[in-house]
Scaffold this active site. Structure first.
Site, PDB file in Angstrom:
ATOM      1  N   ASP B 125       0.858  -1.189   0.000  1.00 24.55           N
ATOM      2  CA  ASP B 125       0.000   0.000   0.000  1.00 24.55           C
ATOM      3  C   ASP B 125       0.895   1.240   0.000  1.00 24.55           C
ATOM      4  O   ASP B 125       1.562   1.512   0.993  1.00 24.55           O
ATOM      5  CB  ASP B 125      -0.898   0.025   1.249  1.00 24.55           C
ATOM      6  CG  ASP B 125      -1.980  -1.057   1.222  1.00 24.55           C
ATOM      7  OD1 ASP B 125      -1.791  -2.070   0.521  1.00 24.55           O
ATOM      8  OD2 ASP B 125      -3.001  -0.879   1.915  1.00 24.55           O
ATOM      9  N   LYS B 188      -7.181   3.122  -3.180  1.00 21.46           N
ATOM     10  CA  LYS B 188      -7.598   3.045  -1.782  1.00 21.46           C
ATOM     11  C   LYS B 188      -7.897   4.445  -1.284  1.00 21.46           C
ATOM     12  O   LYS B 188      -7.200   5.401  -1.653  1.00 21.46           O
ATOM     13  CB  LYS B 188      -6.455   2.391  -0.988  1.00 21.46           C
ATOM     14  CG  LYS B 188      -6.630   2.373   0.514  1.00 21.46           C
ATOM     15  CD  LYS B 188      -5.474   1.583   1.179  1.00 21.46           C
ATOM     16  CE  LYS B 188      -5.438   1.800   2.677  1.00 21.46           C
ATOM     17  NZ  LYS B 188      -4.292   1.131   3.325  1.00 21.46           N
ATOM     18  N   LYS B 224     -10.196  -0.358  -2.485  1.00 23.69           N
ATOM     19  CA  LYS B 224     -10.061  -0.592  -1.045  1.00 23.69           C
ATOM     20  C   LYS B 224     -10.543   0.642  -0.305  1.00 23.69           C
ATOM     21  O   LYS B 224     -10.081   1.755  -0.541  1.00 23.69           O
ATOM     22  CB  LYS B 224      -8.603  -0.896  -0.670  1.00 23.69           C
ATOM     23  CG  LYS B 224      -8.423  -1.031   0.845  1.00 23.69           C
ATOM     24  CD  LYS B 224      -7.063  -1.597   1.224  1.00 23.69           C
ATOM     25  CE  LYS B 224      -6.835  -1.494   2.732  1.00 23.69           C
ATOM     26  NZ  LYS B 224      -5.519  -2.016   3.146  1.00 23.69           N
TER      27      LYS B 224
END
Lengths: 363, 288
Positions: B125, B188, B224
């Site tokens: 991430d 995300k 996400k």
């Protein structure tokens, strides 16, 4: 001045100054409607010849107040310091003993029970974390606020009618209402006084062998569910609610099903008594809808089933047992609500858990 | 973007009542799409171990609850998580690239990604360089993501847009397009480190961007959602938004994730309430 004199003759009270203020702005209809002689006095200050008849309420210049519709109270829940309606939107009618419709009370749902327990749980730690002295001050404040609303409580209890004239009491309904309200207020005071004392009375310093001190300390059990009894919808509720608050528990109370209104009015006193939001939550509705989810709720530590109908008790106890929730009832003696036997430090104790601490004492 | 329309649409998707078997399915899906996260300065190997145990068997009393999708930790804790999760379906995700600001030197950021993937992270991430993006240096932001993708190799690259810092839905959509075009496998919402995090309209905005990318290019990009998702109810509202915008194809752990730390226990509580009919107490569920 002629107007003021006549007004006073018509039975008005208060000083001339205040009467002048009131009448100039909006004359109370009690004065205007009391006698025709009032009309002439009004004309002496009203230059318009058009409004000679006090029955003509449509005349624009007539100082006659239009008939006023009384504002009735919406009785709602008391949940997390606010007064919401039920999430279900439901209500149910509440009647006096004579069958007269008094109001529609909220018919809470199990989701309201869930929200109430959540509110009580989040308020519990800080309530228990206050000094006992401060809790006492707040309970005393509740009594002060109820004292200033005495008349409202008495009126509310009288409206319930003689269905409540329990044979145990040798007084009539009107007097019973007064005594119930007075005893309720005194009961708050009584338990306010216990806040900073019960700890020393019920706790102990234990005689142990060895180089230790042993202390036993009462602690609040957490969230307490209280079901108010029908026969004393105000006094019975307070007699079980106040002792739970003393040690630092927070409460989800289910009002009497038949007479929920006094409990909801008390919530208004609680809301103005420095009682933190969520410490007391009051729900009204059908007991068979509210008691099972409350009894089965994993986050409730103790349950006072004094006001629970006999046919619901077994179910409530079974549900409570599943989550190891302590179940408490008022004894017969404690249910003689007006008597001093209805208040006791042992009731405070029944909502406590004991913790024993061993402490080394050195050499 | 039509902000009013977007917010109205998102609000209308959160009014659905989901009950009984649908609720149970939604709760179990939420668990299986969850990135169980701990990103605290105070994280220890012990905490990561217990988090991994929780990830594999979220509710030890209930075998119906599936394992979560992944565990998300800081790079230096990746070896601990890899060891604990070896041979299990639960993936190890690591934040990298000067999380949460992303303002370290590029070489250091790339090195952090290399380090984490070498340690065994399956998913990386990274954060979008908002400093570059917001000052209009789009190609710089783009190139950094592309470089990160290159060093991440086989690992899935999730690009955190930090929507709370982007300022408008137009910017969120633009950043979504930029991050996916640069090679991000997932986009995300948030780092979870600032107050303004995932919200229903931002989730809808990003879902629409992903839908449009799929329609135009045929490429499937994952989503996400993270930051501020604490209740089971919020979780199933997000599932509805994704299902209505992207369809059932996205509702698998491969294409959809919920990043959260405290959400899992609320989901477990609601699941137990469905099974037992009794409201639960939080203390009955294990921490982390």
């Amino acid at each position: 001045m002629a107007f003021f004199r006549r007004r006073k003759r018509a039975g008005a009270t208060g000083s001339d100054t205040s009467a002048a203020d009131t009448t100039a702005a909006n004359p109370p209809d009690a004065i205007l409607a009391s006698s025709p002689s009032n009309t002439s006095s009004i004309h002496s200050v009203d230059p318009s010849p058009a409004s000679t008849s006090n029955t003509d309420s449509t005349t624009a210049l007539a100082p006659v107040a239009p008939p006023r519709t009384a504002i009735l109270k919406t009785y709602k829940l008391y949940l997390g310091g606010k007064f919401p309606r039920s999430e279900s939107g439901r209500t149910y009618p509440v009647h006096s003993a004579q069958g007269e419709l008094l109001a529609h009370a909220v018919r809470a749902s199990r989701k309201d029970v869930r929200e109430a327990v959540k509110a009580a749980r989040s308020a519990q730690q800080s309530w228990a974390g206050r000094t006992a002295y401060n809790r006492g001050q707040i309970l005393y404040r509740i009594a002060e606020m109820m004292e200033s609303r005495r008349e409202e409580f008495v009126r509310e209890l009288r409206a319930l009618g003689d269905v409540r004239a329990n044979q145990a009491y040798s007084v009539d309904v009107a007097e019973l209402a007064v005594r119930e309200v007075e005893t309720t207020i005194d009961r708050w005071i009584w338990y306010a006084g216990w806040c900073d004392k019960f700890n020393s009375v019920t706790g102990s310093s234990n005689p142990v062998a060895g180089s230790y001190f042993g202390f036993t300390i009462p602690e609040p059990t957490g969230v307490v569910g209280v079901v108010a009894p029908d026969e004393a919808p105000l006094l019975g509720l307070v007699s079980r609610l106040a002792p739970a608050l003393v040690s630092g528990n927070t409460v989800v109370a289910i009002a009497s099903h038949a007479h929920p209104l006094p409990a909801i009015i008390m919530a208004e006193a609680l809301a103005t008594s420095d009682v933190p939001a969520g410490v007391v939550n009051i729900l009204s509705g059908l007991h068979d809808e509210l008691i099972p989810p409350l009894a089965g709720h994993g986050d409730v530590g103790a349950l006072d089933l004094t006001g629970c109908e006999p046919d619901l008790r077994a179910q409530a106890q079974t549900l409570a047992a599943e989550t190891v929730t302590r179940v408490v009832y008022a004894s017969a003696q404690e249910q003689n609500w007006l008597a001093n036997t209805a208040q006791s430090p042992y009731i405070i104790e029944s909502f406590c858990e004991y913790k024993t601490v061993w402490h080394p004492k050195g050499a | 973007m039509d902000a009013t329309g977007l917010e109205e649409r998102a609000a209308s998707l959160t009014t659905r009542s989901i009950k009984t078997s649908s609720k149970r399915a939604a709760l179990e899906l939420a668990v299986s799409c969850m990135d169980l996260t701990t990103l605290e300065g105070a994280d220890t190997a012990g905490k990561v171990h217990s988090l991994c145990a929780k990830a594999l068997r979220p509710d030890p009393t209930n075998p119906e609850i599936p394992p979560v999708a992944a565990v998300c930790v800081y790079p230096t804790l990746v070896p601990t998580a890899v060891e604990a999760l070896e041979g299990t379906p639960v993936k190890v995700a690591s934040v990298a690239g000067s999380f949460p600001a992303g303002l370290g030197p590029l070489e250091a950021r790339l090195e952090e990604i290399r380090w984490a993937t070498a340690a065994g992270a399956d998913e990386i991430d990274i954060v979008l360089n908002r400093s570059a993006f917001l000052s209009g240096h789009y190609s710089l932001a783009f190139d950094e993501i592309a470089a990160s993708k290159e060093v991440a190799g086989e690992a899935h690259l999730k690009v955190i847009l930090e929507v709370g810092e982007l300022g408008s839905y137009d910017q969120i959509r633009k950043a979504s397009m930029l991050a996916t075009a640069a090679g991000g496998d997932f986009i995300k919402t948030s780092t979870g480190k600032i107050a303004s995090a995932a919200s229903f309209p931002t989730a809808l905005c990003m879902s629409e961007a992903i839908r449009d990318i799929a329609e135009r290019t045929g490429r499937q990009v994952g989503l996400k959602l993270a930051g501020g998702i604490r209740t089971a109810k919020q979780a199933w509202h997000y599932l509805v938004i994704v299902a209505e915008t992207l369809g059932a194809d996205w509702l698998t752990p491969r294409w959809f994730r919920l990043g959260a730390s405290s959400l899992l226990n609320d989901v477990l509580m609601q699941h137990a309430k469905l099974s037992t009919g009794r409201y639960q107490r939080p203390e009955n569920f294990t921490v982390v």
